[in-house]
Motif scaffolding. Structure first.
Motif, PDB file in Angstrom:
ATOM      1  N   GLU A  75       0.859  -1.180   0.000  1.00 24.64           N
ATOM      2  CA  GLU A  75       0.000   0.000   0.000  1.00 24.64           C
ATOM      3  C   GLU A  75       0.895   1.230   0.000  1.00 24.64           C
ATOM      4  O   GLU A  75       1.989   1.212   0.573  1.00 24.64           O
ATOM      5  CB  GLU A  75      -0.905   0.024   1.233  1.00 24.64           C
ATOM      6  N   ASN A  76       0.432   2.288  -0.641  1.00 28.69           N
ATOM      7  CA  ASN A  76       1.215   3.521  -0.684  1.00 28.69           C
ATOM      8  C   ASN A  76       1.026   4.314   0.610  1.00 28.69           C
ATOM      9  O   ASN A  76       0.325   3.871   1.533  1.00 28.69           O
ATOM     10  CB  ASN A  76       0.871   4.350  -1.928  1.00 28.69           C
ATOM     11  N   ALA A  77       1.640   5.484   0.684  1.00 29.76           N
ATOM     12  CA  ALA A  77       1.586   6.304   1.911  1.00 29.76           C
ATOM     13  C   ALA A  77       0.169   6.738   2.261  1.00 29.76           C
ATOM     14  O   ALA A  77      -0.118   7.060   3.414  1.00 29.76           O
ATOM     15  CB  ALA A  77       2.485   7.530   1.752  1.00 29.76           C
ATOM     16  N   LYS A  78      -0.725   6.742   1.272  1.00 24.43           N
ATOM     17  CA  LYS A  78      -2.130   7.118   1.521  1.00 24.43           C
ATOM     18  C   LYS A  78      -2.985   5.917   1.904  1.00 24.43           C
ATOM     19  O   LYS A  78      -4.197   6.037   2.024  1.00 24.43           O
ATOM     20  CB  LYS A  78      -2.707   7.791   0.278  1.00 24.43           C
ATOM     21  N   GLY A  79      -2.347   4.739   2.044  1.00 25.44           N
ATOM     22  CA  GLY A  79      -3.086   3.537   2.419  1.00 25.44           C
ATOM     23  C   GLY A  79      -3.837   2.892   1.272  1.00 25.44           C
ATOM     24  O   GLY A  79      -4.684   2.033   1.487  1.00 25.44           O
ATOM     25  N   LYS A  80      -3.524   3.289   0.044  1.00 20.50           N
ATOM     26  CA  LYS A  80      -4.182   2.722  -1.135  1.00 20.50           C
ATOM     27  C   LYS A  80      -3.267   1.687  -1.780  1.00 20.50           C
ATOM     28  O   LYS A  80      -2.045   1.783  -1.677  1.00 20.50           O
ATOM     29  CB  LYS A  80      -4.502   3.833  -2.130  1.00 20.50           C
ATOM     30  N   PRO A  81      -3.846   0.700  -2.464  1.00 22.95           N
ATOM     31  CA  PRO A  81      -3.015  -0.308  -3.134  1.00 22.95           C
ATOM     32  C   PRO A  81      -2.096   0.334  -4.181  1.00 22.95           C
ATOM     33  O   PRO A  81      -2.493   1.254  -4.893  1.00 22.95           O
ATOM     34  CB  PRO A  81      -4.041  -1.217  -3.819  1.00 22.95           C
ATOM     35  N   VAL A  82      -0.874  -0.158  -4.241  1.00 21.02           N
ATOM     36  CA  VAL A  82       0.098   0.324  -5.219  1.00 21.02           C
ATOM     37  C   VAL A  82      -0.351  -0.118  -6.608  1.00 21.02           C
ATOM     38  O   VAL A  82      -0.754  -1.277  -6.797  1.00 21.02           O
ATOM     39  CB  VAL A  82       1.504  -0.244  -4.911  1.00 21.02           C
ATOM     40  N   GLN A  83      -0.310   0.802  -7.565  1.00 17.97           N
ATOM     41  CA  GLN A  83      -0.655   0.434  -8.944  1.00 17.97           C
ATOM     42  C   GLN A  83       0.405  -0.495  -9.508  1.00 17.97           C
ATOM     43  O   GLN A  83       1.587  -0.377  -9.181  1.00 17.97           O
ATOM     44  CB  GLN A  83      -0.743   1.680  -9.819  1.00 17.97           C
ATOM     45  N   HIS A  84      -0.016  -1.404 -10.354  1.00 18.84           N
ATOM     46  CA  HIS A  84       0.878  -2.352 -11.034  1.00 18.84           C
ATOM     47  C   HIS A  84       1.671  -3.191 -10.028  1.00 18.84           C
ATOM     48  O   HIS A  84       2.846  -3.469 -10.215  1.00 18.84           O
ATOM     49  CB  HIS A  84       1.824  -1.621 -11.997  1.00 18.84           C
ATOM     50  N   VAL A  85       1.021  -3.592  -8.965  1.00 17.30           N
ATOM     51  CA  VAL A  85       1.696  -4.254  -7.850  1.00 17.30           C
ATOM     52  C   VAL A  85       2.422  -5.534  -8.277  1.00 17.30           C
ATOM     53  O   VAL A  85       3.518  -5.807  -7.798  1.00 17.30           O
ATOM     54  CB  VAL A  85       0.720  -4.514  -6.681  1.00 17.30           C
ATOM     55  N   LYS A  86       1.848  -6.321  -9.163  1.00 17.46           N
ATOM     56  CA  LYS A  86       2.505  -7.581  -9.554  1.00 17.46           C
ATOM     57  C   LYS A  86       3.842  -7.316 -10.251  1.00 17.46           C
ATOM     58  O   LYS A  86       4.811  -8.043 -10.039  1.00 17.46           O
ATOM     59  CB  LYS A  86       1.582  -8.413 -10.430  1.00 17.46           C
TER      60      LYS A  86
END
Length: 132
Positions: A75-86
């Motif tokens: 998760e990023n600093a805003k608590g949202k899932p990181v884009q393109h995580v795989k």
């Protein structure tokens, strides 16, 4: 496209990859896939020092943030899932056990981007790629 160059006991070894992507890929996703192509040649845990030249702010930032993202469950600093995580997970696995730095070459003359543009044009003009 990406360039991977490794210093050996002799001359440096350079590998170039060119891949056509569907137009549905965003700029960030395409830049990240180029990094993944390059990191696929890195041996995890080899203790190598890797210098990554890019003109992508997204890639540069991600290279400095991915360990924080990983520690936070991707998760990023805003608590949202990181884009393109795989893709980021794959890159992180390849970089593990190596040191690396990212150099942002946006706007620089005589950068790796110049070399890639030249090589892409040359590749597109090869007889196998020219429609007659």
């Amino acid at each position: 496209s990406c360039v991977m160059e490794a210093q050996t006991s002799g001359d440096p070894v350079r590998k170039m990859h060119f891949k056509m992507l569907e137009s549905s890929y965003s700029g960030n996703a395409a830049e990240l896939l180029a990094l993944k192509l390059a990191t696929d040649h890195i041996k995890p845990g080899s203790g190598s020092h890797i210098t990554i030249h890019t003109d992508s702010g997204y890639v540069t930032l991600g290279l400095y943030q991915h360990k924080k993202w990983q520690a936070a469950g991707w998760e990023n600093a805003k608590g949202k899932p990181v884009q393109h995580v795989k893709i980021w997970q794959s890159i992180a696995a390849q970089l593990k056990g190596n040191t690396y730095e990212a150099i942002n070459e946006q706007g620089k003359k005589n950068s790796w981007r110049s070399l890639l543009k030249f090589e892409m044009k040359r590749k597109l003009l090869e007889p196998d790629n020219v429609n007659e």
